[in-house]
Design a protein around this motif. Sequence first.
Motif, short mmCIF file in Angstrom:
data_model
loop_
_atom_site.label_atom_id
_atom_site.label_comp_id
_atom_site.label_asym_id
_atom_site.label_seq_id
_atom_site.Cartn_x
_atom_site.Cartn_y
_atom_site.Cartn_z
N THR A 102 0.83 -1.21 0.00
CA THR A 102 0.00 0.00 0.00
C THR A 102 0.86 1.25 0.00
N LEU A 243 -7.27 0.78 -1.39
CA LEU A 243 -6.08 0.06 -1.83
C LEU A 243 -5.84 -1.17 -0.96
N LEU A 244 -6.09 -1.05 0.34
CA LEU A 244 -5.92 -2.21 1.22
C LEU A 244 -6.87 -3.33 0.82
#
Length: 307
Positions: A102, A243-244
């Motif tokens: 990330t 994004l995670l």
Amino acid sequence: MTRYVIRRLLLAIPVLIGASFLIFAMVYALPGDPIRALAGDRPLTPAVQAQLRAQYNLDDNLFVQYAKYIGALLQGNLGTDFSGRPVLDIIEQRLPVTIRLTIVAVVFETMFGIIAGVLAALNRGRFLDNLVLVSTTVLVAVPVFVLGFIAQYTFGFKLGWFPIAGINQGWYSYLLPGLVLAALSMAYVARLTRTAMVEAMRADYIRTARAKGVGERRIVFRHALRNSLIPVVTFIGADIGTLLGGAIVTESVFNLPGLGRAIYDSVRAQEGAVIVGIVTLMVFFYIFFNLVVDVLYAVIDPRIRYE
């Protein structure tokens, strides 16, 4: 500011409880029998199945299971998977991989996205502007897993610039998957920056600064860009949580042992405790980074106050 932060943290508690219940309910509604999936081709005896169902509370209804889960959670216990491994150990092992991925993705998204947006805004209607618009449209249109396989084949297999799987080469192993993970967000950041910069360059205070003889570089970076960063920072802060979660596809394509890959494997094995624990942690990260963005507003724009 302190009161605002404390208030937001207190509001995060019911959000986390509600999110964890929704996640728990969706896992509960998954079709299939996790005990049979655990047994595989060799069926378990009825006695062993009954013991496992009692151990993992599978015979209870949704609300009883959730109440027991919350009770264990308040004691710092996230549960165990069907092999007896604590979920907390899985998170501790997998979390650093996802965090590194990330971080690389956010750096690419922020750096390339803002630079591309600024260049496009300063060259509006010219070749560079059209190039940014076309390339960002392509990035938005291509799915992440397709982009990942193309990047693997081109930059990893054919050119040999990057490793195509695993984390054996340290941070260098995260560059290609980080770029793939950031591709969609990078396109949005570039377009958002371009739009905000175009509007800022038309503003009255920009014309006033030019009339006073302020240098063009100071006008662009000190006045126009700074005032254009608020929507960009908002998007990036909210996108960190995305994004995670989006790392599920990227980590599977590049065979990275992170949280995303753990969720993918847990869904296939119907490991409810692992799914709920990891996804709830991602919800917490999402809330936390949105709070950080709200605080950064006052740093970027001094006119914003929360008291």
